[in-house]
Design a protein around this motif. Structure first.
Motif: not given
Length: 190
Positions: A3-10, A52-60, A128-136
């Motif tokens: 449901p979390e993903l489907l609600a997001h897609i909607k 769905i829940n939690g928090c992650l980080r992407l780093y180098f 989603m890619m556009q939103k990520a690109y704008v955020a970057a």
């Protein structure tokens, strides 16, 4: 069903019940413990992960051997090493759980097939890619156009709950300054 993903897609596109079912059948649930790695440098990233829940980080790790956080992933965000996916080369980045996290994995191969079968899904991922690109782009603009203090104030006002979830040194890395500077800034605020 997820449901979390489907609600997001909607929020962005409409899928039929059959399309939702097809998508959900091709997702792989994944759980991570706190500090567990989802991806390590030198390994291939084979797809995208929906939080769905939690928090992650992407780093180098930069040339001074410091961690440089590029992105966080919290509920209803996607996270992946897009460079590794697009190029097929091993990742230069790490993805690590900051908190215990539940994710949905969609392999790139499966995503491409599903986007052919479900055209609205292609639109969703483009958005989603556009939103990520704008955020970057905005983040880069903030780094070049704002002082460290302005960046901190702006970020904490936009994402007050998020600031409480992330350790101070990680927030400093993401905002482009040292943990010591952030400590002084927070002390000055008190």
């Amino acid at each position: 069903m997820y449901p979390e993903l489907l609600a997001h897609i909607k929020k962005f596109v409409s899928l039929t019940a059959a399309e939702e079912k097809l998508l959900c059948e091709n997702l792989e649930p994944k759980k991570l413990k706190k500090k567990e790695f989802l991806l390590e440098a030198g390994k291939h990233c084979h797809g995208n992960y929906f939080v769905i829940n939690g928090c992650l980080r992407l780093y180098f790790i930069n040339s001074k051997l410091n961690e440089q956080i590029l992105q966080f992933g919290i509920e209803n965000w996607w996270i992946a090493d897009q460079d590794s996916i697009a190029s097929g080369r091993p990742a230069n980045c790490y993805i690590q759980a900051i908190e215990a996290s539940e994710l949905l994995f969609l392999s790139e191969k499966t995503r491409a097939i599903l986007c052919e079968q479900i055209p609205h899904l292609e639109s969703y991922f483009r958005i989603m890619m556009q939103k990520a690109y704008v955020a970057a782009q905005r983040r880069i603009g903030f780094i070049f156009n704002q002082t460290e203090e302005e960046r901190y104030r702006s970020f904490t006002s936009q994402f007050p709950g998020f600031v409480q979830r992330v350790p101070q040194y990680m927030l400093a890395s993401y905002l482009g300054f040292t943990p010591q500077f952030l400590s002084r800034l927070r002390a000055k605020k008190s």
